[in-house]
Design a protein around this motif. Sequence first.
Motif, PDB file in Angstrom:
ATOM      1  N   ASN A 164       0.857  -1.182   0.000  1.00 38.02           N
ATOM      2  CA  ASN A 164       0.000   0.000   0.000  1.00 38.02           C
ATOM      3  C   ASN A 164       0.897   1.237   0.000  1.00 38.02           C
ATOM      4  OD1 ASN A 164      -1.846   2.038   0.377  1.00 38.02           O
ATOM      5  ND2 ASN A 164      -2.749   1.205   2.252  1.00 38.02           N
ATOM      6  N   ALA A 165       0.963   1.919  -1.129  1.00 33.56           N
ATOM      7  CA  ALA A 165       1.853   3.071  -1.259  1.00 33.56           C
ATOM      8  C   ALA A 165       1.496   4.193  -0.293  1.00 33.56           C
ATOM      9  CB  ALA A 165       1.821   3.594  -2.696  1.00 33.56           C
ATOM     10  N   THR A 166       0.211   4.314   0.064  1.00 31.29           N
ATOM     11  CA  THR A 166      -0.196   5.381   0.972  1.00 31.29           C
ATOM     12  C   THR A 166       0.175   5.086   2.417  1.00 31.29           C
ATOM     13  OG1 THR A 166      -2.393   4.408   1.274  1.00 31.29           O
ATOM     14  CG2 THR A 166      -2.115   5.953  -0.558  1.00 31.29           C
ATOM     15  N   ALA A 167       0.528   3.838   2.698  1.00 35.04           N
ATOM     16  CA  ALA A 167       0.920   3.450   4.059  1.00 35.04           C
ATOM     17  C   ALA A 167       2.401   3.081   4.115  1.00 35.04           C
ATOM     18  CB  ALA A 167       0.070   2.277   4.533  1.00 35.04           C
ATOM     19  N   ALA A 168       3.179   3.574   3.133  1.00 36.33           N
ATOM     20  CA  ALA A 168       4.616   3.310   3.103  1.00 36.33           C
ATOM     21  C   ALA A 168       5.361   4.455   3.801  1.00 36.33           C
ATOM     22  CB  ALA A 168       5.094   3.161   1.665  1.00 36.33           C
ATOM     23  N   PHE A 169       6.624   4.221   4.104  1.00 34.32           N
ATOM     24  CA  PHE A 169       7.384   5.201   4.867  1.00 34.32           C
ATOM     25  C   PHE A 169       8.709   5.528   4.174  1.00 34.32           C
ATOM     26  CE2 PHE A 169       4.602   2.960   7.779  1.00 34.32           C
ATOM     27  CZ  PHE A 169       4.001   3.981   8.489  1.00 34.32           C
ATOM     28  N   TRP A 170       8.597   5.945   2.909  1.00 31.38           N
ATOM     29  CA  TRP A 170       9.775   6.276   2.125  1.00 31.38           C
ATOM     30  C   TRP A 170      10.360   7.622   2.552  1.00 31.38           C
ATOM     31  CZ3 TRP A 170      11.778   2.527  -0.694  1.00 31.38           C
ATOM     32  CH2 TRP A 170      10.940   1.525  -1.211  1.00 31.38           C
ATOM     33  N   ARG A 171      11.683   7.736   2.435  1.00 34.72           N
ATOM     34  CA  ARG A 171      12.330   9.030   2.609  1.00 34.72           C
ATOM     35  C   ARG A 171      11.908   9.949   1.460  1.00 34.72           C
ATOM     36  NH1 ARG A 171      18.458   8.392   2.523  1.00 34.72           N
ATOM     37  NH2 ARG A 171      18.447  10.458   3.483  1.00 34.72           N
ATOM     38  N   LYS A 172      12.110  11.223   1.627  1.00 27.74           N
ATOM     39  CA  LYS A 172      11.779  12.180   0.582  1.00 27.74           C
ATOM     40  C   LYS A 172      12.605  11.870  -0.669  1.00 27.74           C
ATOM     41  CE  LYS A 172      11.393  17.129  -0.382  1.00 27.74           C
ATOM     42  NZ  LYS A 172      11.595  18.513   0.154  1.00 27.74           N
ATOM     43  N   GLY A 173      11.929  11.740  -1.798  1.00 28.30           N
ATOM     44  CA  GLY A 173      12.603  11.439  -3.048  1.00 28.30           C
ATOM     45  C   GLY A 173      12.795   9.958  -3.309  1.00 28.30           C
ATOM     46  N   GLU A 174      12.339   9.126  -2.389  1.00 36.19           N
ATOM     47  CA  GLU A 174      12.450   7.670  -2.541  1.00 36.19           C
ATOM     48  C   GLU A 174      11.056   7.061  -2.736  1.00 36.19           C
ATOM     49  OE1 GLU A 174      15.298   6.287  -2.832  1.00 36.19           O
ATOM     50  OE2 GLU A 174      16.612   7.836  -2.043  1.00 36.19           O
ATOM     51  N   PRO A 175      10.951   5.923  -3.391  1.00 34.25           N
ATOM     52  CA  PRO A 175      12.048   5.215  -4.056  1.00 34.25           C
ATOM     53  C   PRO A 175      12.534   5.986  -5.288  1.00 34.25           C
ATOM     54  CG  PRO A 175       9.965   4.168  -4.573  1.00 34.25           C
ATOM     55  CD  PRO A 175       9.666   5.224  -3.551  1.00 34.25           C
ATOM     56  N   SER A 176      13.830   5.940  -5.507  1.00 33.19           N
ATOM     57  CA  SER A 176      14.441   6.762  -6.546  1.00 33.19           C
ATOM     58  C   SER A 176      14.320   6.158  -7.929  1.00 33.19           C
ATOM     59  CB  SER A 176      15.916   6.995  -6.223  1.00 33.19           C
ATOM     60  OG  SER A 176      16.588   5.747  -6.113  1.00 33.19           O
ATOM     61  N   ASN A 177      13.955   4.862  -7.986  1.00 35.62           N
ATOM     62  CA  ASN A 177      13.790   4.160  -9.257  1.00 35.62           C
ATOM     63  C   ASN A 177      15.077   4.103 -10.079  1.00 35.62           C
ATOM     64  OD1 ASN A 177      11.030   3.551  -8.886  1.00 35.62           O
ATOM     65  ND2 ASN A 177      10.448   5.602  -9.576  1.00 35.62           N
ATOM     66  N   ILE A 178      16.208   4.203  -9.396  1.00 39.21           N
ATOM     67  CA  ILE A 178      17.485   4.002 -10.074  1.00 39.21           C
ATOM     68  C   ILE A 178      17.608   2.533 -10.434  1.00 39.21           C
ATOM     69  CG2 ILE A 178      20.003   4.081  -9.785  1.00 39.21           C
ATOM     70  CD1 ILE A 178      19.619   6.488  -7.984  1.00 39.21           C
ATOM     71  N   LEU A 179      18.170   2.248 -11.594  1.00 39.90           N
ATOM     72  CA  LEU A 179      18.283   0.876 -12.074  1.00 39.90           C
ATOM     73  C   LEU A 179      18.964  -0.006 -11.031  1.00 39.90           C
ATOM     74  CD1 LEU A 179      17.832  -1.003 -14.508  1.00 39.90           C
ATOM     75  CD2 LEU A 179      20.171  -0.429 -15.255  1.00 39.90           C
ATOM     76  N   ASP A 180      18.384  -1.159 -10.785  1.00 38.59           N
ATOM     77  CA  ASP A 180      18.907  -2.190  -9.878  1.00 38.59           C
ATOM     78  C   ASP A 180      18.722  -1.878  -8.398  1.00 38.59           C
ATOM     79  OD1 ASP A 180      19.693  -3.758 -12.016  1.00 38.59           O
ATOM     80  OD2 ASP A 180      21.726  -2.941 -12.060  1.00 38.59           O
ATOM     81  N   GLU A 181      18.139  -0.750  -8.042  1.00 38.03           N
ATOM     82  CA  GLU A 181      17.856  -0.501  -6.631  1.00 38.03           C
ATOM     83  C   GLU A 181      16.482  -1.103  -6.309  1.00 38.03           C
ATOM     84  OE1 GLU A 181      20.449   3.476  -5.502  1.00 38.03           O
ATOM     85  OE2 GLU A 181      18.262   3.607  -5.553  1.00 38.03           O
ATOM     86  N   ASN A 182      16.465  -2.417  -6.078  1.00 38.90           N
ATOM     87  CA  ASN A 182      15.182  -3.113  -5.916  1.00 38.90           C
ATOM     88  C   ASN A 182      15.023  -3.788  -4.558  1.00 38.90           C
ATOM     89  OD1 ASN A 182      16.998  -5.171  -6.277  1.00 38.90           O
ATOM     90  ND2 ASN A 182      16.299  -5.701  -8.345  1.00 38.90           N
ATOM     91  N   CYS A 183      15.858  -3.422  -3.601  1.00 38.93           N
ATOM     92  CA  CYS A 183      15.676  -3.868  -2.216  1.00 38.93           C
ATOM     93  C   CYS A 183      15.470  -2.648  -1.332  1.00 38.93           C
ATOM     94  CB  CYS A 183      16.885  -4.669  -1.740  1.00 38.93           C
ATOM     95  SG  CYS A 183      16.965  -6.345  -2.415  1.00 38.93           S
ATOM     96  N   THR A 184      14.907  -2.855  -0.166  1.00 40.83           N
ATOM     97  CA  THR A 184      14.550  -1.747   0.712  1.00 40.83           C
ATOM     98  C   THR A 184      15.226  -1.879   2.072  1.00 40.83           C
ATOM     99  OG1 THR A 184      12.373  -1.700  -0.343  1.00 40.83           O
ATOM    100  CG2 THR A 184      12.624  -0.439   1.682  1.00 40.83           C
ATOM    101  N   VAL A 185      15.680  -0.751   2.588  1.00 38.35           N
ATOM    102  CA  VAL A 185      16.275  -0.716   3.924  1.00 38.35           C
ATOM    103  C   VAL A 185      15.603   0.370   4.754  1.00 38.35           C
ATOM    104  CG1 VAL A 185      18.547  -1.546   3.164  1.00 38.35           C
ATOM    105  CG2 VAL A 185      18.087   0.926   3.228  1.00 38.35           C
ATOM    106  N   ILE A 186      15.673   0.197   6.075  1.00 37.74           N
ATOM    107  CA  ILE A 186      15.409   1.301   6.986  1.00 37.74           C
ATOM    108  C   ILE A 186      16.720   2.050   7.128  1.00 37.74           C
ATOM    109  CG2 ILE A 186      15.015   1.897   9.401  1.00 37.74           C
ATOM    110  CD1 ILE A 186      12.882  -0.202   9.545  1.00 37.74           C
TER     111      ILE A 186
END
Length: 216
Positions: A164-186
């Motif tokens: 649920n994108a509305t209940a996600a906790f991304w940093r500002k500007g994330e996810p950046s959709n840079i190629l190969d950045e397909n894992c998530t960290v706190i």
Amino acid sequence: MMNGPGRVSPGSAAPAEERGCSWLNIWVFLIFALSIKAAIVTLCLLVPFCHSSDQPSALQQQFSEWECDSAVPQGTDRGWMCCPKGWRRFQGSCYFLSPDTMSCAESAQNCTGMGSQLVVITSKAEQEFLSKQKNQDMQSDNLYIGLFEDDVDQWQWVDKTPYNATAAFWRKGEPSNILDENCTVIHVPEVTLNNWNDVIPTRKHHRICEAAAVIV
């Protein structure tokens, strides 16, 4: 009635010493059975999870030392909620913050090998709890969670919980959709609640494993 020296005819009483031995054998058997029962009861008290109707979870099969408290959800007749020793409990889940670092795939495999999974965050309360957790030797590193990008802008939790994108906790500007950045960290240095960051999966970071707490 004797039919001959030392013989007892059918229907006649057995000698007293034979009757005594019979009663003695019964008492020995009863004492033995009670001892076994007492040992089983003691084992059940010392080892949480001795319930004949339950199948041990994958987590229970991996750990022998547990920490329990009496914070039990309503509607259950059991008295303790348990996590493996060294794990941290919040509500109905147990969390493991790794002291070492691994790649994204290795982190997922490591959690699975312990009978758990990379954490799936489903509420603001859980995000707040995890954002406050930190190992003493962790200065400014990241922690892998169980959110992956299957395709461009297609994020998926490891256990197939709907994203649920509305209940996600991304940093500002994330996810950046840079190629190969397909894992998530706190992102540990982040001081706000919005601290998720997408990263390259080959990078080594700490991880958070999650499993359901065991209620006994």
